[in-house]
Structure formats: C-alpha cells, structure tokens
Write an enzyme that holds these catalytic residues in place. Structure first.
Site, PDB file in Angstrom:
ATOM      1  N   SER A 105      39.241  29.911  42.911  1.00 31.82           N
ATOM      2  CA  SER A 105      39.115  31.272  43.418  1.00 31.82           C
ATOM      3  C   SER A 105      37.687  31.585  43.851  1.00 31.82           C
ATOM      4  CB  SER A 105      39.607  32.288  42.389  1.00 31.82           C
ATOM      5  OG  SER A 105      39.275  31.904  41.101  1.00 31.82           O
ATOM      6  N   ASN A 139      38.877  38.207  47.398  1.00 32.63           N
ATOM      7  CA  ASN A 139      37.947  38.464  46.297  1.00 32.63           C
ATOM      8  C   ASN A 139      36.623  39.030  46.792  1.00 32.63           C
ATOM      9  OD1 ASN A 139      39.768  37.704  44.379  1.00 32.63           O
ATOM     10  ND2 ASN A 139      39.011  35.602  44.197  1.00 32.63           N
ATOM     11  N   GLU A 179      46.178  32.720  50.128  1.00 33.99           N
ATOM     12  CA  GLU A 179      45.035  32.622  51.019  1.00 33.99           C
ATOM     13  C   GLU A 179      44.754  31.135  51.250  1.00 33.99           C
ATOM     14  OE1 GLU A 179      41.692  34.526  49.137  1.00 33.99           O
ATOM     15  OE2 GLU A 179      40.830  35.142  51.038  1.00 33.99           O
ATOM     16  N   HIS A 197      44.865  29.242  47.853  1.00 35.00           N
ATOM     17  CA  HIS A 197      44.486  30.173  46.793  1.00 35.00           C
ATOM     18  C   HIS A 197      45.631  31.139  46.483  1.00 35.00           C
ATOM     19  CE1 HIS A 197      41.753  33.782  45.567  1.00 35.00           C
ATOM     20  NE2 HIS A 197      42.242  33.178  44.518  1.00 35.00           N
TER      21      HIS A 197
HETATM   22  P1  NAD Z   1      43.810  27.714  32.802  1.00 34.17           P
HETATM   23  O1  NAD Z   1      42.645  27.508  31.920  1.00 34.17           O
HETATM   24  O2  NAD Z   1      44.918  28.586  32.367  1.00 34.17           O
HETATM   25  O3  NAD Z   1      44.457  26.306  33.183  1.00 34.17           O
HETATM   26  C1  NAD Z   1      43.724  25.157  33.515  1.00 34.17           C
HETATM   27  C2  NAD Z   1      44.560  23.962  33.098  1.00 34.17           C
HETATM   28  O4  NAD Z   1      43.968  22.783  33.619  1.00 34.17           O
HETATM   29  C3  NAD Z   1      44.650  23.770  31.586  1.00 34.17           C
HETATM   30  O5  NAD Z   1      46.009  23.643  31.222  1.00 34.17           O
HETATM   31  C4  NAD Z   1      43.877  22.478  31.348  1.00 34.17           C
HETATM   32  O6  NAD Z   1      44.401  21.747  30.257  1.00 34.17           O
HETATM   33  C5  NAD Z   1      44.086  21.767  32.656  1.00 34.17           C
HETATM   34  N1  NAD Z   1      43.077  20.751  32.913  1.00 34.17           N
HETATM   35  C6  NAD Z   1      41.731  20.827  32.761  1.00 34.17           C
HETATM   36  N2  NAD Z   1      41.155  19.665  33.095  1.00 34.17           N
HETATM   37  C7  NAD Z   1      42.139  18.823  33.501  1.00 34.17           C
HETATM   38  C8  NAD Z   1      42.167  17.492  33.973  1.00 34.17           C
HETATM   39  N3  NAD Z   1      41.046  16.779  34.115  1.00 34.17           N
HETATM   40  N4  NAD Z   1      43.375  16.960  34.288  1.00 34.17           N
HETATM   41  C9  NAD Z   1      44.496  17.657  34.147  1.00 34.17           C
HETATM   42  N5  NAD Z   1      44.519  18.921  33.697  1.00 34.17           N
HETATM   43  C10 NAD Z   1      43.357  19.497  33.375  1.00 34.17           C
HETATM   44  O7  NAD Z   1      43.194  28.225  34.191  1.00 34.17           O
HETATM   45  P2  NAD Z   1      43.893  29.075  35.347  1.00 34.17           P
HETATM   46  O8  NAD Z   1      43.650  30.503  35.134  1.00 34.17           O
HETATM   47  O9  NAD Z   1      45.262  28.576  35.531  1.00 34.17           O
HETATM   48  O10 NAD Z   1      43.005  28.657  36.603  1.00 34.17           O
HETATM   49  C11 NAD Z   1      43.103  27.407  37.218  1.00 34.17           C
HETATM   50  C12 NAD Z   1      42.426  27.451  38.570  1.00 34.17           C
HETATM   51  O11 NAD Z   1      42.992  28.470  39.364  1.00 34.17           O
HETATM   52  C13 NAD Z   1      40.947  27.740  38.538  1.00 34.17           C
HETATM   53  O12 NAD Z   1      40.313  27.006  39.562  1.00 34.17           O
HETATM   54  C14 NAD Z   1      40.869  29.228  38.837  1.00 34.17           C
HETATM   55  O13 NAD Z   1      39.665  29.620  39.410  1.00 34.17           O
HETATM   56  C15 NAD Z   1      41.986  29.356  39.818  1.00 34.17           C
HETATM   57  N6  NAD Z   1      42.544  30.702  39.952  1.00 34.17           N
HETATM   58  C16 NAD Z   1      42.722  31.487  38.870  1.00 34.17           C
HETATM   59  C17 NAD Z   1      43.255  32.748  39.012  1.00 34.17           C
HETATM   60  C18 NAD Z   1      43.478  33.633  37.819  1.00 34.17           C
HETATM   61  O14 NAD Z   1      43.718  34.815  37.993  1.00 34.17           O
HETATM   62  N7  NAD Z   1      43.443  33.100  36.617  1.00 34.17           N
HETATM   63  C19 NAD Z   1      43.618  33.203  40.280  1.00 34.17           C
HETATM   64  C20 NAD Z   1      43.449  32.365  41.372  1.00 34.17           C
HETATM   65  C21 NAD Z   1      42.904  31.110  41.195  1.00 34.17           C
END
Ligand code: NAD
Length: 702
Positions: free
Chosen positions: A431, A502, A464, A452
């Site tokens: 994001s 964002n 996005e 995104h």
């Molecule tokens: P989260 O912490 O809930 O999930 C991340 C997951 O990735 C975890 O389950 C973790 O175990 C796994 N992980 C980490 N390293 C890994 C690896 N090397 N191999 C395999 N799995 C691995 O995070 P999230 O909120 O789901 O966010 C994930 C991505 O999405 C981020 O880049 C974040 O910026 C983006 N994002 C988040 C949101 C939001 O509102 N939370 C919105 C849009 C985008």
C-alpha cells in the site's frame, strides 16, 4: 423492434429482447414500441389478455442511462414531457381498457419475470396487474435508483407507496434495497414465485382465470396502507421519515428529499395527479448537477472502466491459476474473492498453519453467507476446494499470476519475489512502497506490477493497479483481466508515493488531526465532514484504520522526506495517543471511546472547544483531498479523470453526491475552488498550476 408479439392460446405474449445488448434496458423508442404492442393486444378480439416477459435470462436492468443524459440536454421541459409520456404508457397498461366509470371490462396484463428486474424494469411490472417471478436465486428485484442520485420516476415511487404504504416501501425506495424473488414475494413487492419452467404457463393461466384487475387505487374507497399523511398513523410515518432521511443524508442528497416529497405530496391527491407530482420532482432531481455527476461516475464511467476502457491491446489474459503469498488479512481476502470467482488458488505462507488460517478466513466469510441464506453448502465446498493452502513455494508452479501480500517490508518482499517469480506475472499488494523500487528484485521488471486491494477485500470494490516505470502492457492487461474476473472496479495509475487513493485520504485524516491540535472542537470536525457527505469523519476514519498504521506511515514518510516533512503538527497529536494505547477501534480506544466494539462518543480526553465557522472547517477537509487529486493528475499519476472520480468514491468514500473530486470542481467552477484555496493557510492549499489555468480560462475537467 426489441419486442416480439405472438398470440398463443388466446393470450398475447410480448417478449422483450433487446438485440444489441445482453440485458434489456429501456429507451423512449422502447416505450413507444411497447405501447403499440399493448394497444394491439387490447384491441384484438381474439386476445383475452397479455403476458409481458423477456427473451433473456433476466427481465430488465433499468433505463438506458445514456437516454436520461440525452433528455437532460433538452432541459427541464424535455425531461418532464418525456417522463409524462412514460406515465402515459404505463397508465394505459394499468387501465388496460377498463371503463373508468363502471370499472368493468379491460384485459389482464401480467409481468412474467425470468430473472433480475431493476429500476424501470420493475416499474413496468408494477403497472401490470400481477407480477409472477421465476424462482431464480440469482435474480434481484427492486428500485436501486437512489444509489445513483435519482429516484424511481416512472411511477415506481407513487405505485409502491400506494401498494404497501410509506413505511413498508421506505427500504425499497430510500435505500434501494434489492430482493431475491422469494424475499420480494414475502415483502409484498411481487405476487407469485414459480419454478422457472412453469413461468409462462402460469402467467397465461392467470390471464385466462378472469381475474379482478382493477388496481386498489383505481377502485372506490381506496385507503392508503399505513395511513395518508393526515391520518394519525400516517402522520407519524412521514414525520419520522423526514427526520430519518435528513439524518442519513445530512441534506446533501437531493434525490432522497425529492423522493420523500413526491411520496408525501402524492399521497394527498388522486393517483394521476400524484404521477404528475412525481414527474416534477424527478425533473428537478435530474436537473440537479449532483445526479448527473453521480450517474456519470457511478454508472457510465465505472462500467467503462470495468469493461477495460484503459486496457492496453493484448490477447485475453484471464487468470487460470492464481498464487497468493502471505495468508494474512489481505492475502486471505484476495484468495477468497478469487476462489469465489472460480479461480484455482495456491495460498502460500511461511508455515502450513498460517496458510491454513488464511483458508479458514474464507470459510468464515462463506459461513456468514450461509447464515444469511446467500451461500449454499455446495457452493461453500466448491469455493473452499479451490484454495490450496501450503508452505511449499514449489506449489506455485504453473500459476500465471502471483500476488504477494506479505509484510510491508521491502526486504521480505524482495526475498519472496526472488523465490516465487516464475513465468507468469508477479504482483505486489503493497500500500505504500514504490513499485519501481520493488521491481528491482524481479528478473522481469516488465512483468512486475502493483495490484492494490483495499481492506476488507470482500467488501471493497476498488482495485488500484499501479504501473512501475518498466511495467509492460501484458502485466497491465493481466491485472485488468483478473480484476474483471473477480468483478471489481479497476483504476490504473502510475507509480508515486501512496499511488492515488492513499495519497488523497491521508491528507484528509491529517487535516482532521491537525485541527484537533489547533484546539478545534472534535465534534465540529467530525460533523463538518459528514455535513459535506463524507461517510466518516477523519477521526472516526483513523480509528477504523488504526492509529498504529498511521504512526508507521508517518514515520516512514518522514524518513523518506527529511526536512520537507510537513506533518509534525499532526504527529504531535497522533504519537502520544498511540503511546497511550489509544490505537483505534480494535483497541477499544482511539479518538472515540468504545464498549464491546461499539462506538460511544468522542474521547473526553481530547481538548479543544474552538469553533471556527463551519464552512472553513469544511473547506479545509474537502480541499485538502481535492487538491491532492489535482496534483496526482498534474503529476501524471492519474491519467484519466474518470479513474480519479470513480477511485475516490469507491476507494475512500469521497462524498458520493459530488460524483468525485473532478466532478465537484467542475460543479463549483475552478475559479471558485481556487478562490477558496487562496483563502486558506498552509502550503498544502497552494493551488496547483493545472487548477490555476482552468480557473483563468474557465475550462472544466470533463
Ligand atoms: P498481515 O500481517 O495480516 O499478513 C502478512 C502475512 O504474510 C502473514 O500471514 C505472514 O505470515 C506472511 N508472510 C510474511 N513473510 C512471508 C514470507 N516470506 N513468505 C510467506 N508468507 C510470509 O498483513 P496484511 O495487512 O495482510 O498486509 C499485507 C500486505 O498488504 C502489505 O504489503 C500491506 O501493506 C498491504 N495492504 C494492507 C492493507 C490493510 O489495510 N491491511 C491494505 C492494502 C494493502
């Protein structure tokens, strides 16, 4: 002609089958054709009655909105005349040759709906004497006009209120609530639900049963269900409805108020006069710039983007097998929506347990659907079977698209990209991190792209798509085809800090927090936003997102910008609150207090009772977003204002009545917008050159 006419067993069957489209939509010509065929049936001595049905799987999707746009060009008189013509056609169906004095004679006309019937596609059936629908669980029946900033203006408002009473009709008219055929029957919207194969036979049978066809409102002694406005019960309904509509719309949606006025005033007069009143209110709403902006953004342009308006030329890139890496909140949501759309998904996380938790999330969503009767046990099993959770990267073999949603850490993302990049397209759900930078970890930067999603993935319809500097056309086409498969709405933007959505929403939140720091009453800040039609005030919004994420983003931005960082005043409020553990809704404490997950009031620990005038607060909150959207366009992050408007409403709930920031600027005029911004303090309100030019020349964005 888009209708066919055949006489079978003494019944005229009029079948609507628009040649040029997959869904029937109504036009003025369509109305004239229908009118002619109904007259033919009514005057043919061999015909006992008429069945109106569709040759497609659905009945009709509504009015052709391009026709409405055309009508508008002709001005109020053209609209009013056009609407009165529609009333004439529908009234002739309803009166069906009945003698107005004796109420004798006439021929029954029944609507037989094979599937979905929306908007005018339901207003026509409402004018018929009976509505029979096929038991088609996919069908949606109702009047969603209000969601486009208009209201049912082909008699739907007047008929539904007279059929069910204002109170019972309210959710269908004021909220645009749609129902399955069974629910529509239970609510009294339609008369009968039959197995699809019996639809036509049952409709004919009813026609031949010599039914009583005089509508209650055309019969003597008609009483409005629930009471007319001056009846004690009716009085309460209208007083309550008026307060409710104002509470929900904050007075910014002209359509809701007009609808209520049409219902109220119409209830005081005979039916035909009520239709005239409805037509006048409809004309006034259609002439309001808000309704055209909403139709343009939320219907015409949204659909154009979904159909690939900005898709590069490339062969079909439909996803066959999707890999999702990271089964956290976002990854699990992406896996679910893809599997739900019929795509095979490999869901990878560091451990098998974590991957399994991701699949369990999908199960949870499906279980909720089952509880609400929207998902069958078979469907649930089918969707879950498409998700393969694993910790083994080798399982990604053969995936033509991989989306990573691992931690927001460039190192982790680079590692995952190296490990998983295969022959297909590799996408990141980051994001905040620049795509061009992340693409450096990839062997093929032209096959690397940002996709995104917004949280919660199941509910948020915007996606996005971000092009890195080297992203190629195939990757863009792949991302767009994927978004189309999962039935969401895409915008395609170029790479820059925070991309588009964002980039605009963060300043809105910050402006709210900044004002708290200035001692402005927090209630004034929140209400000022809502009175402009923002669904959430900035303080409630940051509570929903979490202050923790806010702090993380602030720190990363400051690290990247150094001395140019403009938001220390925001951090002075945000950081101490986060340190106190007031992290937002999930923590049960933030700018608001919460009890058992329910929001109570604003936190009493917030100081500030300064009350600058409402308009200034509103200008600050709105302009800070709008100017950022203009800068995104000026910088080439946005390349299409349609995407800017659709993305704003779907992505962060930018006041929908405006049709989006660019539509709003056109509505008020660039000169007025520049004048407002010139009166506000701070670099963030400096008018971008693009807007300044438009202000000088009087040009518009559209
Ligand atoms: P989260 O912490 O809930 O999930 C991340 C997951 O990735 C975890 O389950 C973790 O175990 C796994 N992980 C980490 N390293 C890994 C690896 N090397 N191999 C395999 N799995 C691995 O995070 P999230 O909120 O789901 O966010 C994930 C991505 O999405 C981020 O880049 C974040 O910026 C983006 N994002 C988040 C949101 C939001 O509102 N939370 C919105 C849009 C985008």
């Amino acid at each position: 002609m888009d209708f066919s006419y055949a006489v079978e067993d003494g019944v005229a069957v009029i079948t609507w089958d628009l040649q040029a489209k997959s869904m029937n939509v109504m036009s003025m010509q369509g109305f004239a054709d229908l009118d002619g065929l109904v007259a033919r049936g009514l005057s043919d001595p061999d015909v006992k009655g008429i069945v109106l049905t569709s040759g497609k799987k659905d009945f009709a999707g509504g009015m052709d909105l391009n026709v409405l746009a055309k009508m508008k060009e002709g001005g109020a008189e053209t609209i009013f005349a056009g609407v009165m013509d529609m009333h004439g056609v529908l009234r002739r169906i309803e009166r069906a040759g009945i003698d107005p004095k004796t109420l004798k004679g006439g021929k029954p006309i029944v609507a037989a709906l094979p599937g979905t019937a929306l908007g005018i596609g339901f207003e026509i059936p409402l004018a018929c004497h009976r509505i029979i629908a096929a038991d088609n669980p996919k069908a949606k029946i109702g009047l969603p006009e209000i969601l486009l900033g208009i209201f049912p203006g082909a008699g739907g408002t007047t008929r539904l209120v007279r059929k069910m009473g204002a109170m019972m009709a309210a959710p269908f008219l004021l909220e645009g609530k749609l129902s399955s055929p069974k629910d529509a029957k239970a609510a009294g919207l339609i008369d009968e639900v039959v197995p699809p194969e019996d639809l036509l036979a049952r409709a004919k049978e009813w026609v031949l049963s010599e039914p009583d066809i005089v509508k209650p409102w055309d019969a003597k002694g008609y009483k409005m269900p629930g009471g007319a406005p001056y009846h004690p019960a009716g009085f309460m309904t209208y007083v309550g409805a008026s307060a409710m509509v104002n509470g929900k719309t904050q007075g910014v949606y002209p359509a809701a108020k007009a609808l209520l006025s049409a219902a109220y005033e119409g209830a005081l007069v005979p039916f035909d006069t009520a239709l005239k009143i409805e037509a006048r209110w409809f004309t006034s709403v259609l002439m309001n710039p808000s309704s055209s902006a909403m139709i343009r953004t939320l219907f015409i342009n949204k659909e154009a983007l979904e159909k690939g308006a900005n898709r590069p030329e490339a062969p079909d890139q439909k996803v066959q097998r999707l890999g999702v890496i990271g089964a956290g909140m976002m990854g699990a949501g992406i896996a679910y929506v893809a599997a739900n759309a019929g795509i095979e998904v490999v869901l990878v996380d560091s451990t098998a347990e974590a991957a399994e938790r991701g699949r369990a999330h999908a199960e949870g969503v499906l279980d909720k659907g089952m509880k609400r009767g929207k998902v069958t046990a078979d469907k649930k099993a089918e969707v879950l079977a498409r998700i393969t959770p694993t910790a083994d990267y080798a399982a990604l073999e053969g995936c033509d698209l991989i989306v990573e949603a691992v931690f927001e850490d460039p190192k982790v993302k680079a590692e995952v990209t190296k490990k998983a990049e295969g022959a297909g397209i590799f996408a990141t759900n980051t994001s905040t991190l620049p795509i061009t930078e992340l693409a450096k970890a990839a062997n093929n930067a032209d096959r690397y792209i940002g996709i995104h999603f917004f949280s919660p993935v199941e509910k948020m319809n915007l996606v996005e798509i971000i092009k890195g500097r080297q992203t190629g056309d195939i990757a863009v086409a792949k991302a767009l085809d994927f978004v189309r498969q999962i039935r969401k709405t895409p915008i395609v933007v170029n790479d820059a800090r925070f991309f588009y959505a964002n980039r605009c929403i963060i300043p809105y939140i910050n402006e709210g927090i900044r004002m708290v720091g200035e001692g402005v009453s927090p209630a004034l800040i929140e209400n000022a936003a809502k009175l402009m039609g923002m669904p959430l005030g900035p303080l409630q919004l940051v509570d929903e997102i979490s202050l923790e994420l806010g702090v993380k983003i602030a720190k990363a931005t400051k690290a990247a910008m150094g001395d140019a960082y403009p938001d220390d005043a925001v951090d002075a409020i945000l950081f101490p609150m986060a340190e106190k553990g007031r992290l937002g809704k999930k923590a049960g404490a933030g700018f608001y207090d919460y009890a058992d997950g329910k929001r109570l009031g604003l936190w009493s620990g917030l100081e500030g009772d300064a009350r600058p005038d409402l308009e200034t607060v509103q200008h600050r909150l709105m302009m800070v977003q709008v100017l950022e959207a203009v800068r995104a366009l000026q910088d080439g992050v946005l390349t299409d204002i349609r995407e800017g408007d659709v993305g704003a409403i779907l992505g962060w709930g930018f006041a929908p009545w405006t049709g989006g920031p660019f539509s709003w600027l056109d509505m008020m005029g660039a000169a007025r917008a520049a004048e407002i911004c010139d009166g506000l303090e701070g670099d963030r309100f400096a008018v971008p050159a693009l807007l300044r030019e438009k202000a000088a020349s009087g040009a518009t964005f559209y």
